[in-house]
Structures are given as C-alpha cells and as structure tokens.
Design a protein around this motif. Structure first.
Motif, PDB file in Angstrom:
ATOM      1  N   ALA A  14       0.903  -1.231   0.002  1.00  0.00           N
ATOM      2  CA  ALA A  14       0.165  -0.062  -0.028  1.00  0.00           C
ATOM      3  C   ALA A  14       0.771   1.256  -0.173  1.00  0.00           C
ATOM      4  O   ALA A  14       0.550   2.337  -0.682  1.00  0.00           O
ATOM      5  CB  ALA A  14      -1.088  -0.054   1.239  1.00  0.00           C
ATOM      6  N   LEU A  15       1.991   1.152   0.952  1.00  0.00           N
ATOM      7  CA  LEU A  15       2.677   2.426   0.827  1.00  0.00           C
ATOM      8  C   LEU A  15       3.473   2.568  -0.471  1.00  0.00           C
ATOM      9  O   LEU A  15       3.652   3.677  -0.790  1.00  0.00           O
ATOM     10  CB  LEU A  15       3.757   2.156   2.082  1.00  0.00           C
ATOM     11  CG  LEU A  15       3.406   2.345   3.351  1.00  0.00           C
ATOM     12  CD1 LEU A  15       4.423   1.842   4.548  1.00  0.00           C
ATOM     13  CD2 LEU A  15       2.770   3.717   3.678  1.00  0.00           C
ATOM     14  N   LEU A  16       4.021   1.579  -1.086  1.00  0.00           N
ATOM     15  CA  LEU A  16       4.616   1.493  -2.083  1.00  0.00           C
ATOM     16  C   LEU A  16       3.673   2.099  -3.351  1.00  0.00           C
ATOM     17  O   LEU A  16       4.053   3.083  -4.135  1.00  0.00           O
ATOM     18  CB  LEU A  16       5.383   0.337  -2.704  1.00  0.00           C
ATOM     19  CG  LEU A  16       6.155   0.430  -4.064  1.00  0.00           C
ATOM     20  CD1 LEU A  16       7.284   1.212  -3.697  1.00  0.00           C
ATOM     21  CD2 LEU A  16       6.589  -1.012  -4.190  1.00  0.00           C
ATOM     22  N   ALA A  17       2.610   1.746  -3.462  1.00  0.00           N
ATOM     23  CA  ALA A  17       1.532   2.109  -4.446  1.00  0.00           C
ATOM     24  C   ALA A  17       1.286   3.886  -4.263  1.00  0.00           C
ATOM     25  O   ALA A  17       1.172   4.568  -4.948  1.00  0.00           O
ATOM     26  CB  ALA A  17       0.216   1.498  -4.256  1.00  0.00           C
ATOM     27  N   LEU A  18       1.215   3.897  -2.742  1.00  0.00           N
ATOM     28  CA  LEU A  18       0.661   5.543  -2.829  1.00  0.00           C
ATOM     29  C   LEU A  18       2.086   6.302  -2.996  1.00  0.00           C
ATOM     30  O   LEU A  18       1.946   7.432  -3.290  1.00  0.00           O
ATOM     31  CB  LEU A  18       0.570   5.627  -1.202  1.00  0.00           C
ATOM     32  CG  LEU A  18      -0.974   5.122  -0.903  1.00  0.00           C
ATOM     33  CD1 LEU A  18      -1.029   5.260   0.769  1.00  0.00           C
ATOM     34  CD2 LEU A  18      -1.933   6.087  -1.507  1.00  0.00           C
ATOM     35  N   ALA A  19       3.241   5.663  -2.681  1.00  0.00           N
ATOM     36  CA  ALA A  19       4.599   6.520  -2.977  1.00  0.00           C
ATOM     37  C   ALA A  19       5.282   6.732  -4.232  1.00  0.00           C
ATOM     38  O   ALA A  19       5.936   7.488  -4.510  1.00  0.00           O
ATOM     39  CB  ALA A  19       5.745   6.159  -1.990  1.00  0.00           C
ATOM     40  N   ALA A  20       4.693   5.764  -5.160  1.00  0.00           N
ATOM     41  CA  ALA A  20       5.044   5.566  -6.415  1.00  0.00           C
ATOM     42  C   ALA A  20       5.194   6.851  -7.284  1.00  0.00           C
ATOM     43  O   ALA A  20       6.266   7.222  -7.969  1.00  0.00           O
ATOM     44  CB  ALA A  20       4.535   4.681  -7.396  1.00  0.00           C
ATOM     45  N   PRO A  21       4.102   7.558  -7.237  1.00  0.00           N
ATOM     46  CA  PRO A  21       4.373   8.858  -8.211  1.00  0.00           C
ATOM     47  C   PRO A  21       5.398   9.981  -7.398  1.00  0.00           C
ATOM     48  O   PRO A  21       6.257  10.506  -8.383  1.00  0.00           O
ATOM     49  CB  PRO A  21       2.751   9.599  -8.038  1.00  0.00           C
ATOM     50  CG  PRO A  21       2.042   8.461  -7.743  1.00  0.00           C
ATOM     51  CD  PRO A  21       2.692   7.479  -6.724  1.00  0.00           C
ATOM     52  N   LEU A  22       5.407  10.103  -6.233  1.00  0.00           N
ATOM     53  CA  LEU A  22       6.528  10.684  -5.571  1.00  0.00           C
ATOM     54  C   LEU A  22       7.889  10.228  -6.019  1.00  0.00           C
ATOM     55  O   LEU A  22       8.799  11.170  -6.125  1.00  0.00           O
ATOM     56  CB  LEU A  22       6.134  10.878  -4.013  1.00  0.00           C
ATOM     57  CG  LEU A  22       6.905  11.946  -3.326  1.00  0.00           C
ATOM     58  CD1 LEU A  22       6.938  13.118  -3.822  1.00  0.00           C
ATOM     59  CD2 LEU A  22       6.433  11.743  -1.907  1.00  0.00           C
TER      60      LEU A  22
END
Length: 187
Positions: A14-22
């Motif tokens: 979940a964190l990787l999916a949220l952080a991917a654009p950043l």
C-alpha cells in the motif's frame, strides 16, 4: 507466514503504491540534476541470517524519499518495515553468523526501514544508544510494538513539517535575542 511478514507485505504494498508517483518524480528530478547512474545509491547490507544484499535507495533525503525508495526491499523480504538498522558488513555491530557461543540476535531478525533506535533518536530521550535500542527491540518485539514504532515514524516527521509550515518565516530565538542593546560578551 507470520503476522509481521503479512504486515510487511500488505502495508508495504500500500505504501509503495501511494509513494510511487512521488518516487518517480524524485527519480526524474535527480536524473535531470545529476550525471547518469547517480540517481540510486547502492550499498551492501547484512540481512536475515547474516545474508548480504545490495540496498538500493534514491540518492536524496528530501521528503524521506531515500527511505520510501527502499519499500521494494520490504516486498522482496530483504527488509521489514520495522527492525534493527541494516548494517554494512564491515560495521562493528554487524557481528558474524558463527560467533563463538554467543547468541547474536541481529542474525535472527530482518533489518527494517525504521526501528526503535531510529524513532528514539528523534525523541530527545536520554536512552539513545542505537545498539542497546536495537537489542531491546530484538528481545521485546511483537506486532503491537511494530505498530507503535510505525506510528511514531510517521508522526514525528509530520509534526516537524507542520511546525515548519506554521512557523514559516519566524526565526527561532537565540541566546542573544534577550540581551540589552549595546551588550557585549567581550566585556
């Protein structure tokens, strides 16, 4: 699969999916500013059971992108979300898998993105020896402690960021701000 590993996989994904654009924006920014090949840092670290692995991180600490860029290591199983600091093989605290008769707790745990030593170093508490904090975590770890450490790892930087936004433009007081005009320490 243990509850800790399940937490790593679910929350890490979940964190990787949220952080991917950043992370993508950070990588593109670094690629534009640096010579080719200098976007990621690579260093050998000691993992679970003393097995070495190459840790890849974005070459910036801005917005904690260096830590977020290590999330793929959590999904692969090189790292856990919470655990002792991943040390280099030549670090004095790294130990060896076959130390003479001593139980080496560091070999029994997967190193983490964050840990008790990392969150306590920002707390200002007097008990700040990283080796002792890592060992305490190794002896006492359980899912509730991991959740508390994760909460503090998120809370402290957010609090500092918000404090910076609220007090933007206000300089902190120095020890000279209260002195009378014309005062000189040389007198």
């Amino acid at each position: 699969m243990t509850a800790k590993r399940a937490l790593d996989l679910v929350l890490g994904s979940a964190l990787l999916a949220l952080a991917a654009p950043l992370l993508a924006a950070g990588a593109l920014t670094l690629a534009a500013q640096r010579p080719p090949g200098c976007v990621l840092t690579r260093s050998t670290r000691i993992g679970l059971a003393g097995h070495p692995f190459v840790l890849h991180s974005l070459g910036t600490r801005r917005l904690r992108l260096d830590v977020l860029s290590r999330l793929p290591h959590v999904l692969r199983g090189d790292l856990s979300l919470v655990g002792p600091e991943p040390l280099t093989p030549d670090h004095e605290r790294a130990g060896t898998p076959n130390e003479a008769g001593a139980r080496h707790w560091r070999q029994e745990l997967r190193p983490g993105l964050t840990g008790l030593a990392q969150v306590r170093s920002r707390s200002g508490m007097p008990w700040d020896e990283p080796a002792l904090l890592d060992q305490h975590y190794a002896e006492q770890h359980w899912l509730g402690l991991d959740l508390a450490i994760l909460a503090e790892a998120v809370h402290a930087p957010l609090r500092a960021t918000l404090r910076g936004l609220i007090h933007r433009g206000k300089a902190p007081l120095s020890d000279t701000d209260h002195r009378l005009r014309g005062y000189s320490a040389a007198e």
